[in-house]
Scaffold this motif. Structure first.
Motif, short mmCIF file in Angstrom:
data_model
loop_
_atom_site.label_atom_id
_atom_site.label_comp_id
_atom_site.label_asym_id
_atom_site.label_seq_id
_atom_site.Cartn_x
_atom_site.Cartn_y
_atom_site.Cartn_z
N ARG A 1 0.78 -1.20 -0.22
CA ARG A 1 0.09 0.00 0.12
C ARG A 1 0.92 1.22 -0.12
O ARG A 1 1.75 1.23 1.03
CB ARG A 1 -1.05 -0.04 1.08
N CYS B 1 -5.14 -4.34 -8.12
CA CYS B 1 -4.55 -3.02 -7.84
C CYS B 1 -5.81 -2.14 -7.89
O CYS B 1 -6.49 -2.02 -8.76
CB CYS B 1 -3.56 -2.85 -8.96
N THR B 2 -5.74 -1.21 -6.91
CA THR B 2 -6.53 -0.10 -6.89
C THR B 2 -6.12 1.30 -6.32
O THR B 2 -5.31 1.27 -5.60
CB THR B 2 -7.59 -0.53 -5.76
N VAL B 3 -6.47 2.30 -7.30
CA VAL B 3 -6.46 3.48 -6.89
C VAL B 3 -7.68 3.87 -6.24
O VAL B 3 -8.64 4.17 -6.90
CB VAL B 3 -6.02 4.63 -8.13
N GLY B 4 -7.61 4.22 -5.15
CA GLY B 4 -8.76 4.64 -4.28
C GLY B 4 -8.90 5.94 -4.03
O GLY B 4 -10.17 6.26 -3.89
N SER B 5 -7.89 6.54 -3.76
CA SER B 5 -8.20 8.29 -3.60
C SER B 5 -7.21 8.79 -4.24
O SER B 5 -6.04 8.60 -4.60
CB SER B 5 -7.62 8.32 -1.97
N THR C 1 -3.64 6.95 -3.92
CA THR C 1 -3.12 5.98 -3.32
C THR C 1 -3.30 4.61 -4.02
O THR C 1 -3.99 4.76 -4.83
CB THR C 1 -4.11 5.92 -2.11
N LEU C 2 -2.30 3.80 -3.96
CA LEU C 2 -2.27 2.61 -4.71
C LEU C 2 -2.33 1.47 -3.46
O LEU C 2 -1.34 1.42 -2.89
CB LEU C 2 -1.22 2.53 -5.39
N ASP C 3 -3.21 0.43 -4.10
CA ASP C 3 -3.50 -0.99 -3.08
C ASP C 3 -3.14 -1.90 -4.02
O ASP C 3 -3.99 -1.90 -4.76
CB ASP C 3 -4.55 -0.94 -2.21
N ARG D 1 -2.50 -6.16 -4.31
CA ARG D 1 -2.49 -7.52 -3.53
C ARG D 1 -2.48 -8.61 -4.59
O ARG D 1 -2.83 -8.68 -5.64
CB ARG D 1 -3.94 -7.65 -2.90
N ILE E 1 2.80 3.05 2.67
CA ILE E 1 1.84 3.33 3.92
C ILE E 1 1.92 1.95 4.82
O ILE E 1 1.78 2.14 5.84
CB ILE E 1 0.43 3.54 3.31
N ARG F 1 -15.30 -5.03 -11.47
CA ARG F 1 -15.34 -3.57 -10.89
C ARG F 1 -16.23 -2.77 -11.89
O ARG F 1 -16.18 -2.68 -12.93
CB ARG F 1 -13.98 -3.21 -10.76
N THR G 1 -12.55 11.71 -5.35
CA THR G 1 -13.06 10.48 -5.46
C THR G 1 -13.79 9.88 -4.02
O THR G 1 -13.42 10.47 -2.89
CB THR G 1 -11.78 9.48 -5.54
N ILE H 1 -10.87 6.17 -0.31
CA ILE H 1 -10.15 5.46 0.81
C ILE H 1 -9.39 4.22 0.13
O ILE H 1 -9.70 3.89 -1.04
CB ILE H 1 -10.92 5.06 2.08
N ALA I 1 -10.91 0.91 -0.96
CA ALA I 1 -12.08 0.78 -2.01
C ALA I 1 -11.88 1.15 -3.52
O ALA I 1 -11.34 2.50 -3.51
CB ALA I 1 -13.06 1.53 -1.03
#
Lengths: 418, 418
Positions: free
Chosen positions: A219, A264-268, A286-288, A290, A324, B239, B271, B275, B278
Motif C-alpha cells: 500500500r 490493484c486499486t487507486v482508491g483516493s 493511493t495505490l493498493d 494485492r 503506507i 469492478r 473520489t 479511501i 475501496a
C-alpha cells in the motif's frame, strides 16, 4: 434417546434464527452496531455467553480481550474455530457474526455427541475490525505475537480517547495483551467460516469456496508534482500536468493487475490546487496492490513504480512514492485445504478455491504457525461493511453444514497427526 | 521649449518606477493586496488620482465604481485606454496595474503634445478580479450592459458581508450600476495592455503579442457513478470503477484540445469514498474547455461528451454532465489588430498574434460593440496571480512604447472614420 438424537443433530436453521436475534439486539435501521469496546459489543458478547451457558464448556476471556469457550476432549490437542462478533459502525449482520454463531452450532453438535477426541475451542477475537481506533486484528495479532504495543499506544478514537485507557475500561492491559499467546499453545488447527465480501462466488453461481490464503498487500501513497498553471493561458504543449501522469498510472495499474492475476486499486485521488481554472500542479493518489504470491506482488509493485517514472517523464513532472503499509501473503495449510475441499464438495457438490482479498483473524493465526483454513460463503452482490450485506438462507445453512463436516474431519486429522 | 520637450516625451522607465511606488504602497511580502472594495484598493486609486492631478484631465467615478480620467480632444469621439488597479489577494504587481500605469504615461505624453484630435479617456475598471465576491469583470460588465444585478445581489464575502452593502459603502448602488453604460456613448475604440499570464511569448522569445480575442469557455462538472467495492475482494473484471472512466476522459480531453487547437483542462478530481481500500464508486471532475472559435468549442464539447459516454460504457458506470458556466468567444476588431501589429513591429521588430485564455475587461467592452484590441507583454515563467509574477524591465518599456504607438495610430484611425 429421542431427546439425545435431537440434541446431537446439527440445526443450521437455528444459526440463522440466532443471527436474527443478535441483529435485533445489536443493530438498528442503519445496520450492525457492534463496534468493539462499546456497550453494544458488550451486549453481543453477553448474549453469546448466555448461549454458551447451555453447553458443557468453560468460558474465559484472555489478556487481549478474546473470549474463549472450551469443550474438553480426550486430548489436549485443540481444534480452534474462530470469528469475531464485533462489526464496523453501520455494518452488515453477517461479517464476523456468522463465523461465531455457526461455530456455536458446531460446538453444540460436537458437545451433544459426547466427549470429542480432541479439545474444541470457539474463539471470539477482540476488535477484528479496528473500527474505533484504526488497528484491525487486535486480539488475534496479540495472540499471534505480532502486535507491538508501542505501535498502537498513541491511537485515539474520534472523541480523543486513548486506546490504552479504553482497553483498561474493558479489563485489557495493553502491555500484557501478548500473554494471550498462551491460548494457542495446544492449538493443532484453526478453522474460520466467513462471508466472501466479494462477488466471485456469486458470479460463478457457487454457494461455498475454500480459501487458499490471504493476499499480501503493498500500500503506497504516490505524489506527482507538476506545475499549476492557468487553464486558459497555458497551451497544451506547455503544461506540466500532474493529473495527466496520475490518470495514466491509474489505467496502467489495472493492466499490471490483470497481467499477474492480482488486484490493484487507486482508491483516493486528490488534486491541487483543485480548481476548475487551473492545470493540476500536484496530484496525490493511493495505490493498493494485492497478490497471493510474494514474487508476483513484488513484480506488480516494481512495474507500477517503473510505469510511474515513465509517465512522470512523459508529462515533465516529478513522482515520489511513500509506503503506507505492507503485509506478506499468508498461505493456508495444504492438507486442511484438501479437507475443506472435501467438506464443500460433500455439502454443495462443487468445489472452488479462491484467495481472500481482505485480511482475517485466520491470517494472524496462520502466521503464528498453526495449520489454518477458511471457508467462504457467497455474499449477495459482493456487498459488505454495509447494512445491505446479505447471504441467502440456503447458503448460510450449507455453510454451517460444511463447517461442521470440516470440523469433524479436522478432529480426525489432528488425531492422526498425534 | 526645453521644458516642453521633456514634458511631451514618452518616459517608459517612469512607468516602471511608478509601478514600484504602487507596489510599495499597496503590497506586502506576500504580494499585491489591492483587492477591490478594500482600504488598500482605495489607497491605490487615491495614488492614481494624485498622479492624474498633474494632467489637464477631469477625474470622475461612474455608477459602477469605474474611475475615469478624461482628456478633452478636438472631437467628442473617444479613444479609451483601460485597465484595473485591483488585484487578487497575494497577487502580482503587474496584473491590471501595468495597464493603467502605462495608460497614465501614454495619457501624459498625449496631453503634453497639446489638444488631441479625439478625446482620450483612461479607465480603471472596478473589480476586474472579483476576488472578494467571486464575480469578475464587475465594472466593465456593468458598463457593457451584461451585468444582471439579481445574479449578484446575494453574493457574500468570507465574512458574510453582502455585495450590495459593501458596494454601498463605496458609493455604488447595485441597481444603478448599469448607468455606467453612458460612459461608453462616444467611445470609438478601446485599447488594453496586459501581461500575458501564460508561457507562449516567453517560449517563443518574443516581448510582445497582439491579442486576437478572448477564448469562449465551456465549463462543466462531470460525475461518473460506479460501485464502491472492497479493493481486496473484488477481482479486476468485476469492478465498476468510476476513476477508470475519469482517468480515460482526463487523457482524452487533451487529445481533443490538440486536435482542435484549443485548451481543455481537468482541474479538480474528487473520489468517493476516497479511501485506500475501496474501488472508487463515484468520481467528480471539472472540465474547462476554451477556444477562440465557437464552432470548434462546440465540437470540443460534443467530442468530450461522446468520449465520456464511451468510457462510461467501457467501465460499466454512469456519467452525468452539469454546465457550470459558459461564455462565447469574443473576437477583437480586425482593423485594430492590424494597427496593433504595426505598433508591435515598430517596437520589437517581430509580430505574433495569439488568443487570450483568461478573460479581460476588453472582452466586455468588445461585446458591447466598441472596436477593441489588446496587447500582451511577456510574462516570466507564465506566472500570474502570485507574488512571483514578473516581466523584464526591457519588455515593460517596450510595452509602454507599443501602447503609445497604437494609441497614436488609433486616434488617426478614429479621425478617418468620422
Amino acid at each position: 434417546m429421542a431427546n439425545e438424537a435431537t440434541t446431537t443433530a446439527l440445526q443450521p436453521q437455528r444459526t440463522i434464527a440466532e443471527l436474527k436475534e443478535l441483529r435485533a439486539l445489536t443493530g438498528d435501521t442503519n445496520g450492525a452496531q457492534r463496534v468493539c469496546w462499546t456497550d453494544t459489543w458488550i451486549r453481543a458478547r453477553s448474549w453469546m455467553r448466555d448461549k454458551l451457558a447451555a453447553l458443557p464448556v468453560e468460558v474465559t476471556v484472555d489478556e487481549a480481550g478474546n473470549q474463549w469457550a472450551t469443550l474438553r476432549g480426550a486430548s489436549e490437542r485443540t481444534l480452534l474455530i474462530g470469528g469475531h462478533i464485533d462489526s464496523v459502525p453501520n455494518g452488515g449482520w453477517l461479517d464476523g457474526a456468522l463465523n461465531v454463531v455457526a461455530g456455536l452450532e458446531v460446538l453444540r453438535r460436537i458437545a451433544g455427541a459426547g466427549t470429542p477426541p480432541v479439545t474444541v475451542r470457539l474463539v471470539d477475537w477482540a476488535d477484528e475490525e479496528g473500527a474505533r481506533f484504526g488497528r484491525s486484528l487486535f486480539g488475534s495479532s496479540a495472540a499471534a505475537g505480532t502486535l507491538n504495543p508501542d505501535a498502537v499506544r498513541t491511537l485515539t478514537d474520534r472523541d480523543g480517547l486513548a486506546l490504552p485507557q479504553v482497553l483498561a475500561e474493558h479489563g485489557v492491559e495493553l502491555d500484557r495483551a501478548g500473554e494471550a499467546g498462551a491460548q494457542l499453545r495446544n492449538a493443532a488447527a484453526y478453522l474460520e467460516l466467513h462471508i466472501e465480501q466479494g462477488p466471485v462466488l456469486e458470479s460463478m453461481g457457487l454457494p461455498l469456496g475454500v480459501v487458499l490464503g490471504t493476499y499480501g498487500v503493498e500500500r503506497h501513497a504516490i505524489r506527482f508534482t507538476g506545475q499549476s498553471a492557468h487553464a486558459g493561458s497555458t497551451p497544451m504543449d506547455r503544461r506540466r500536468d500532474a493529473f495527466g501522469a496520475a490518470a495514466k498510472l491509474g489505467l496502467e495499474i489495472r493492466e499490471i493487475a490483470k497481467r499477474h492475476g492480482g488486484v490493484c486499486t487507486v482508491g483516493s485521488v486528490v488534486t491541487k490546487p483543485g480548481i476548475v481554472t487551473a492545470v493540476v500542479g500536484e496530484c496525490d493518489l493511493t495505490l493498493d496492490q494485492r497478490h497471493l504470491h510474494a514474487d508476483a506482488l513484488a513484480a506488480m509493485l516494481a512495474e507500477a513504480k517503473q510505469a510511474s517514472e515513465r509517465f512522470a517523464q512523459d508529462e515533465n513532472v516529478e513522482v515520489s512514492w511513500q509506503r503506507i503499509w505492507q503485509i506478506e501473503p499468508i498461505l493456508f495449510n495444504p492438507e486442511l485445504i484438501e479437507l475443506a475441499d472435501a467438506a464443500v464438495r460433500a455439502t454443495s457438490g462443487t468445489i472452488h478455491r479462491l484467495p481472500s482479498g481482505p485480511l482475517h483473524d485466520a491470517a494472524e493465526v496462520s502466521r503464528s504457525g498453526i495449520p489454518t483454513v477458511m471457508l467462504f460463503v457467497q455474499s449477495l452482490r459482493g456487498l459488505s461493511h454495509a447494512k445491505e450485506e446479505d447471504t441467502t438462507e440456503e447458503h448460510m445453512q450449507m455453510a454451517v453444514q460444511a463447517l461442521d463436516r470440516l470440523a469433524t474431519e479436522t478432529m480426525h486429522w489432528i488425531t492422526q497427526r498425534q
